[in-house]
Scaffold this motif. Sequence first.
Motif, PDB file in Angstrom:
ATOM      1  N   GLN A  86      -2.886  -0.981   2.166  1.00  8.72           N
ATOM      2  CA  GLN A  86      -1.828  -1.388   3.087  1.00  8.72           C
ATOM      3  C   GLN A  86      -2.405  -1.819   4.431  1.00  8.72           C
ATOM      4  O   GLN A  86      -1.954  -2.806   5.030  1.00  8.72           O
ATOM      5  CB  GLN A  86      -0.827  -0.234   3.268  1.00  8.72           C
ATOM      6  N   THR A 142       2.588  -2.572  -2.133  1.00  2.00           N
ATOM      7  CA  THR A 142       2.108  -2.835  -0.776  1.00  2.00           C
ATOM      8  C   THR A 142       2.231  -4.308  -0.390  1.00  2.00           C
ATOM      9  O   THR A 142       2.286  -4.632   0.800  1.00  2.00           O
ATOM     10  CB  THR A 142       0.641  -2.392  -0.616  1.00  2.00           C
ATOM     11  N   THR A 227       6.119   1.638   0.901  1.00  2.00           N
ATOM     12  CA  THR A 227       5.321   0.900  -0.077  1.00  2.00           C
ATOM     13  C   THR A 227       4.153   1.742  -0.579  1.00  2.00           C
ATOM     14  O   THR A 227       3.805   1.691  -1.762  1.00  2.00           O
ATOM     15  CB  THR A 227       4.804  -0.421   0.513  1.00  2.00           C
ATOM     16  N   ILE A 228       3.550   2.528   0.305  1.00  2.00           N
ATOM     17  CA  ILE A 228       2.456   3.411  -0.100  1.00  2.00           C
ATOM     18  C   ILE A 228       2.950   4.455  -1.081  1.00  2.00           C
ATOM     19  O   ILE A 228       2.324   4.718  -2.123  1.00  2.00           O
ATOM     20  CB  ILE A 228       1.818   4.080   1.135  1.00  2.00           C
TER      21      ILE A 228
END
Length: 260
Positions: A86, A142, A227-228
Amino acid sequence: MRTFLHVEQRGALATITLNRPRVRNALNSEMSTALTRTFHQLAERARVVVLRGEGPAFCAGADIEEMQRLTEADFDTQRAQAVTLQQMFQAIASFPGVTIARVHGAAIGGGAGLAAVCDIAIAAEEAFFAFSEVRIGLIPATIAPWVVQKVGLGTARALFVTGERITATEALRIGLVQQVAMPNALDEAVERKVEAILQCGPEAIAAVKRLLVHLQGFSSSETADLTIAYLVERRMSKEAKEGFQAFLEKRRPSFFEALS
């Protein structure tokens, strides 16, 4: 950290070459860290960065062997690698100058994400793109914010849930790339774009990029954390482990179903 990258600078232009041609420039943690560091270093030294790949492909996405190893790793190790990935995309997105992806051959998964996160993507006519993560039980987590920013939510949905390949011409139509050139004219097309950018005010470019980030709302820490978390959850799943194993064994995964 520079082992996997080759960096050249000519005046205000810097060129970063992904240099793992034997694995089609697949992204591993070392390359991701090197890209993050390099973009930060170039922020004060270059007005334009061209990102390209050595060998037959631009970037074939994540390093499959590293990803398979991570399916067996603990949560903290998983999250650390996801954060590394990311941070790489964020470093590219926040570069104050203009970023150009020079795409040839395959741009798969994270490779297509690199095309999306750059301000401009110029592709050779023979290039192709895919967000194929779902085919091995993962999701394009990501990279999702920048893909959505480029092509819109509806188009991203269709690409993400099928993992299908699209041509450079189709990528141009949906806005994933901004120009398509014949392979022997790709460098010339990139050069013309660089020349146009260098006629513009660098402070104005940096300002308009900051403005667009605020308008889109993709800079929030909540988006990065989300997203992680999604990437780690999928990578630790049984489905992803089966998908990686099937990919390496060159067989269909157990979740594959043919139409009856």
